[in-house]
Design a protein around this motif. Structure first.
Motif, PDB file in Angstrom:
ATOM      1  N   VAL A 233       0.833  -1.199   0.000  1.00 17.55           N
ATOM      2  CA  VAL A 233       0.000   0.000   0.000  1.00 17.55           C
ATOM      3  C   VAL A 233       0.869   1.251   0.000  1.00 17.55           C
ATOM      4  O   VAL A 233       1.989   1.247   0.507  1.00 17.55           O
ATOM      5  CB  VAL A 233      -0.959   0.025   1.213  1.00 17.55           C
ATOM      6  N   ARG A 234       0.323   2.314  -0.585  1.00 16.89           N
ATOM      7  CA  ARG A 234       0.979   3.624  -0.539  1.00 16.89           C
ATOM      8  C   ARG A 234       0.483   4.349   0.700  1.00 16.89           C
ATOM      9  O   ARG A 234      -0.721   4.409   0.964  1.00 16.89           O
ATOM     10  CB  ARG A 234       0.665   4.445  -1.786  1.00 16.89           C
ATOM     11  N   ILE A 235       1.398   4.876   1.462  1.00 13.69           N
ATOM     12  CA  ILE A 235       1.051   5.625   2.669  1.00 13.69           C
ATOM     13  C   ILE A 235       0.698   7.051   2.270  1.00 13.69           C
ATOM     14  O   ILE A 235       1.541   7.784   1.736  1.00 13.69           O
ATOM     15  CB  ILE A 235       2.218   5.624   3.677  1.00 13.69           C
ATOM     16  N   ILE A 236      -0.530   7.442   2.516  1.00 11.52           N
ATOM     17  CA  ILE A 236      -0.965   8.810   2.233  1.00 11.52           C
ATOM     18  C   ILE A 236      -0.594   9.724   3.395  1.00 11.52           C
ATOM     19  O   ILE A 236      -0.090  10.823   3.205  1.00 11.52           O
ATOM     20  CB  ILE A 236      -2.485   8.857   1.962  1.00 11.52           C
ATOM     21  N   GLU A 237      -0.854   9.233   4.606  1.00 11.34           N
ATOM     22  CA  GLU A 237      -0.537  10.004   5.805  1.00 11.34           C
ATOM     23  C   GLU A 237      -0.203   9.026   6.926  1.00 11.34           C
ATOM     24  O   GLU A 237      -0.898   8.030   7.114  1.00 11.34           O
ATOM     25  CB  GLU A 237      -1.723  10.877   6.208  1.00 11.34           C
ATOM     26  N   ALA A 238       0.861   9.328   7.646  1.00 11.03           N
ATOM     27  CA  ALA A 238       1.284   8.480   8.761  1.00 11.03           C
ATOM     28  C   ALA A 238       1.208   9.258  10.060  1.00 11.03           C
ATOM     29  O   ALA A 238       1.815  10.323  10.191  1.00 11.03           O
ATOM     30  CB  ALA A 238       2.701   7.979   8.536  1.00 11.03           C
ATOM     31  N   ASP A 239       0.450   8.736  11.000  1.00 15.52           N
ATOM     32  CA  ASP A 239       0.391   9.285  12.354  1.00 15.52           C
ATOM     33  C   ASP A 239       1.097   8.263  13.248  1.00 15.52           C
ATOM     34  O   ASP A 239       0.460   7.391  13.835  1.00 15.52           O
ATOM     35  CB  ASP A 239      -1.070   9.487  12.767  1.00 15.52           C
ATOM     36  N   LEU A 240       2.431   8.355  13.295  1.00 13.99           N
ATOM     37  CA  LEU A 240       3.217   7.367  14.021  1.00 13.99           C
ATOM     38  C   LEU A 240       2.960   7.414  15.520  1.00 13.99           C
ATOM     39  O   LEU A 240       3.014   6.389  16.199  1.00 13.99           O
ATOM     40  CB  LEU A 240       4.703   7.552  13.716  1.00 13.99           C
TER      41      LEU A 240
END
Length: 159
Positions: free
Chosen positions: A91-98
Motif C-alpha cells: 500500500v501507498r502511505i498517504i498520511e502516517a500518524d506514528l
C-alpha cells in the motif's frame, strides 16, 4: 511434518466509505520507530471472514480469471480460500500518524475490521523485481501498482 503456529493481532484494518486505514494497537506503536520516510509498506493481515475449516482444505478453484485455464490451484490465485488465511498487500502511505499508530493508505484489498498481523517497509532492493515473468493469461496486466487503478479489471474476472 505438520506444525501449528500462534500469531497475535497487532491491530486492525479499517476499510469503508471514509477510506482505508491501518491501525496498530497501542502496545505495538513503538515498533514504528524509523518507518517515517517510507512511501509504501507491506501489510499482512488475516482473512477472518473465510475462516471456516472446510474452506482451508480447498486446493483448486474455478479460475477467477477469464483468460486463464478453467481450474487453477489456489497458490496460482489471490483467492481468499487458502490453507492459511494470510493476505499480503503493498500500500501507498498517504498520511502516517506514528504517534497514534495510524496510517491512511491509498487502498487495500481487505474487509473492514480484518485483523492486522504485521507491517513491513517496502524497499525496492528487496521487494521489486525488475523483469518478472508471468503466465500468458496475465502478461497483458499492468506492470505496476500505479497504472493498475486505471486498468479495466472487470474484463479480467469471471465474477
Amino acid at each position: 511434518m505438520e506444525q501449528t503456529f500462534t500469531v497475535q493481532t497487532i491491530g486492525t484494518i479499517e476499510n469503508d466509505e471514509k477510506g482505508a486505514y491501518i491501525q496498530l494497537l497501542p502496545k505495538f506503536i513503538e515498533g514504528l520507530e524509523g518507518l517515517e520516510g517510507f512511501s509504501h509498506m507491506k501489510v499482512i493481515y488475516w482473512l477472518d471472514g473465510m475462516d471456516l475449516p472446510e474452506m482451508r482444505d480447498i486446493l483448486q478453484v474455478a479460475s477467477p480469471y477469464k483468460k486463464a485455464p478453467d481450474v487453477l490451484g489456489i497458490f496460482a490465485t489471490r483467492a481468499p480460500v487458502r490453507p492459511n488465511l494470510l493476505a499480503l498487500s503493498t500500500v501507498r502511505i498517504i498520511e502516517a500518524d506514528l504517534k497514534n499508530g495510524r496510517f491512511h493508505v491509498d487502498t487495500i484489498d481487505a474487509e473492514h475490521g480484518s485483523p492486522l498481523l504485521d507491517v513491513k517497509p517496502y524497499t525496492p532492493s528487496e521487494d521489486r523485481v525488475e523483469n518478472p515473468e508471468v503466465p500468458y493469461w496475465s502478461e497483458h496486466w499492468p506492470k505496476n501498482v500505479e497504472t493498475s487503478a486505471a486498468f479495466n479489471w472487470s474484463e479480467e474476472f469471471n465474477f
